[in-house]
Scaffold this active site. Structure first.
Site, mmCIF file in Angstrom:
data_model
loop_
_atom_site.group_PDB
_atom_site.id
_atom_site.type_symbol
_atom_site.label_atom_id
_atom_site.label_comp_id
_atom_site.label_asym_id
_atom_site.label_seq_id
_atom_site.Cartn_x
_atom_site.Cartn_y
_atom_site.Cartn_z
ATOM 1 N N TRP A 104 -4.671 4.692 -1.382
ATOM 2 C CA TRP A 104 -5.189 6.000 -2.004
ATOM 3 C C TRP A 104 -6.449 5.805 -2.497
ATOM 4 O O TRP A 104 -7.345 6.605 -2.249
ATOM 5 C CB TRP A 104 -4.261 6.648 -2.946
ATOM 6 C CG TRP A 104 -4.176 8.005 -3.592
ATOM 7 C CD1 TRP A 104 -3.362 8.597 -3.210
ATOM 8 C CD2 TRP A 104 -5.319 8.472 -4.123
ATOM 9 N NE1 TRP A 104 -3.861 9.847 -3.694
ATOM 10 C CE2 TRP A 104 -4.851 9.717 -4.183
ATOM 11 C CE3 TRP A 104 -6.423 8.048 -4.842
ATOM 12 C CZ2 TRP A 104 -5.779 10.982 -4.923
ATOM 13 C CZ3 TRP A 104 -7.315 9.274 -5.284
ATOM 14 C CH2 TRP A 104 -7.029 10.337 -5.692
ATOM 15 N N CYS A 208 0.621 10.318 1.446
ATOM 16 C CA CYS A 208 0.925 9.648 0.104
ATOM 17 C C CYS A 208 2.437 9.560 -0.346
ATOM 18 O O CYS A 208 3.068 10.896 0.184
ATOM 19 C CB CYS A 208 0.064 10.482 -1.078
ATOM 20 S SG CYS A 208 0.395 9.915 -2.720
ATOM 21 N N HIS A 210 3.672 10.503 -2.787
ATOM 22 C CA HIS A 210 4.075 11.480 -3.846
ATOM 23 C C HIS A 210 3.639 12.845 -3.090
ATOM 24 O O HIS A 210 3.584 13.867 -4.060
ATOM 25 C CB HIS A 210 3.321 11.143 -5.181
ATOM 26 C CG HIS A 210 3.930 9.981 -5.578
ATOM 27 N ND1 HIS A 210 3.213 9.041 -5.774
ATOM 28 C CD2 HIS A 210 5.101 9.589 -6.186
ATOM 29 C CE1 HIS A 210 3.988 7.911 -6.086
ATOM 30 N NE2 HIS A 210 5.297 8.218 -6.736
ATOM 31 N N SER A 430 3.688 5.112 -10.921
ATOM 32 C CA SER A 430 2.650 6.125 -10.556
ATOM 33 C C SER A 430 1.961 6.888 -11.246
ATOM 34 O O SER A 430 2.672 7.427 -12.443
ATOM 35 C CB SER A 430 3.185 6.790 -9.330
ATOM 36 O OG SER A 430 2.387 7.916 -8.775
#
Length: 542
Positions: A104, A208, A210, A430
């Site tokens: 990321w 990603c 999430h 996270s």
């Protein structure tokens, strides 16, 4: 090595020596829980005529394995976060025993195309390996710089920092097919990674962990990726630490129905009224007729409601109740068909017919989305099923989750260790989670160790490097605009001095003294151009 022009006997002897060496290597305790589907011969013959060198990353992999083993033994946790640059790595090494490199962060700050973007793994496949190399070379440089001082006796024992902190990097979904996975793994090993993680999303639709719209691949397809990672490491003679990540907890799509282990979680149309009327056909016709995006969304919503899309065991329960069967019949079905039973759709249909006397209408092709993907209903037990399948091929298992939920983490850990006692696990702490809303301050302080007690021996904040950098620069920029040099002198430099931060002497930190030593060595002991000679402004800090 052996010359390719050597005699057949010499080449055979060299090959056998390689086979013997590999078999001895694989017999070490390091590999007691690792499953390989190929022989030492299959690896030896693919290494070439020159014996592989020991990569520096292999030494780091061995170090990482020892670190994780000690944490597992002591019930402690290796905790770390995503590093952006050498500055962060050198400061992290003072307090943490591993370094993480986030895909990321690389996607937004370090793509080799220099084109930033969200975490869709659509950056060039050498992006994360490049960042690993960037950080690993910095680690090696700072280690050399410090080692000179250790040898010269000019550093106190309390000042010594282990800069060679093992790096674990983000392999995303492999960036393509198995040949891409092989090449990606090779790049990571060559550039300094002690470990990598690879996930079970499709490489073409990667998101990603999430984001919405996550699509996973069949179980066996990801096992093949893991096997390929290990195979690449074996060819290179690397002890690479391999982390198997599953995104199935919140996955809503599946690329193929090829693996029966996935069948329990695939959604299908249960209403015969939509038989022969696939959703995609309806959408394609609507597009040709000029339908808008809103129109298409309405058509899809109405079709799904009419199709009564469900999992097969839900369809069975509805049919059993409609036929007047009592709960015992449903319980009998569920005792044989459950998230961990790995029952195929054909076996489910046969059992349903045995218990109800008729075959049930269930079609998972009809509701497929615009990309042709199957609708999937993951969850924690789905992740357990997948992690159990991946466990023999990886050193650690990791379930990507949407919330920092201790009970969910416990369910996953217990599900995996029930079949693989003592299996090491990883957890993503996270920054996509709202930690303030998720738990109290006291719970935040103990969360890592509570997870550690469940077997999560390696835990990491993927983007802490990004967020701390952003926060620090935002605050300093604001104060600098308002207060001028007072903001730097009081909020930065004075705090560096008060806390003994080595970077306050940035010339020394950057290795100027070390390089001066090399110059003097090359010039017989004298160097008029030495950077740290008389006149260097860093003398002001003595």
């Amino acid at each position: 090595m052996v010359s390719v022009k050597a005699s057949a006997a010499e080449k055979k002897e060299f090959l056998q020596s390689q086979i013997d060496e590999i078999e001895k290597w694989w017999s070490e305790p390091r590999w007691k829980d690792t499953k390989r589907i190929y022989s030492a011969y299959e690896i030896a013959k693919r290494r070439g005529s020159v014996k592989p060198n020991t990569f520096p990353s292999t030494v780091m992999s061995q170090k990482l394995f020892k670190i994780l083993g000690e944490h597992a033994k002591n019930g402690t946790v290796s905790k770390t976060f995503g590093a952006l640059d050498p500055v962060q790595v050198t400061q992290m090494s003072k307090y943490l025993d591993t370094i993480y490199v986030s895909g990321w962060q690389c996607s937004s700050t370090a793509s080799t195309s220099n084109e930033p973007g969200p975490d869709l793994a659509d950056y060039p496949m050498d992006t994360v390996p490049n960042k690993v190399e960037h950080l690993f070379k910095a680690q090696q440089f700072h280690d050399r710089k410090q080692w000179e001082r250790i040898c010269d006796g000019t550093i106190e024992e309390s000042e010594i920092i282990d800069y060679l902190t093992p790096i674990v990097a983000d392999g995303d979904a492999g960036h393509g097919g198995l040949t891409a996975v092989f090449k990606l793994t090779k790049m990571f090993i060559e550039r300094g990674a002690a470990g990598i993680h690879i996930e079970d999303q499709t490489s073409t639709n990667k998101k990603c962990g999430h984001m919405a719209g996550r699509c996973v691949i069949p179980v066996q397809e990801h096992i093949n990726r893991l096997i390929t990672c290990r195979m690449a490491a074996d060819v290179l003679g690397s002890d690479l630490i391999l982390v198997a990540r599953t995104d199935s907890e919140a996955a809503t799509l599946l690329s193929s129905t090829a693996d029966s282990r996935d069948h329990y979680f695939i959604l299908g149309a249960s209403n015969p009224a939509v038989k022969g009327k696939p959703l995609n056909d309806l959408l394609n016709k609507a597009i040709l007729d000029g339908a808008t995006i809103d129109d298409l969304q309405t058509i899809e919503k109405e079709w799904l409601a009419k199709a009564d899309v469900k999992l097969f065991h839900e369809v069975f329960a509805d049919a059993a109740k409609a036929a007047g069967k009592d709960q015992s019949v449903i319980d009998q079905f569920n005792s044989k068909v459950n998230p961990l039973s790995e029952t195929s759709i054909y076996e489910m249909q046969a059992l349903a017919k045995e218990l109800l006397g008729t075959e049930l209408f269930f079609d998972w092709d009809l509701p497929r989305g615009r990309e042709g993907l199957y609708r999937y209903q993951g969850g924690t037990q789905c992740s357990v099923m997948r992690a159990r399948a991946f466990a023999p091929y990886a050193d650690l298992c990791w379930m990507e989750s949407n919330y920092p939920d201790y009970e969910q983490a416990k369910e996953f850990a217990e599900g995996v260790t029930a079949k693989f006692p003592g299996k090491w696990m990883a957890y993503n702490l996270s920054p996509s989670f709202n930690w303030t809303k998720a738990m109290s301050v006291d719970e935040q302080e103990t969360f890592i160790q509570r997870l550690g007690d469940l077997g999560y021996i390696w835990q990491f904040i993927t983007l802490a490097g990004l967020h701390t950098s952003g926060l620090a620069i935002e605050q300093f920029s604001k104060n600098f605009a308002k207060l001028g040099m007072k903001a730097y002198a009081q909020d930065i430099q004075k705090k560096e001095l008060d806390n003994g931060i080595d970077m306050v002497k940035h010339q020394k930190w950057s290795g100027a003294e070390y390089i001066d030593g090399l110059l003097r060595l090359a010039q017989g002991g004298l160097a008029a151009t030495a950077a740290m000679g008389q006149g260097v402004t860093e003398d002001q800090f003595k």
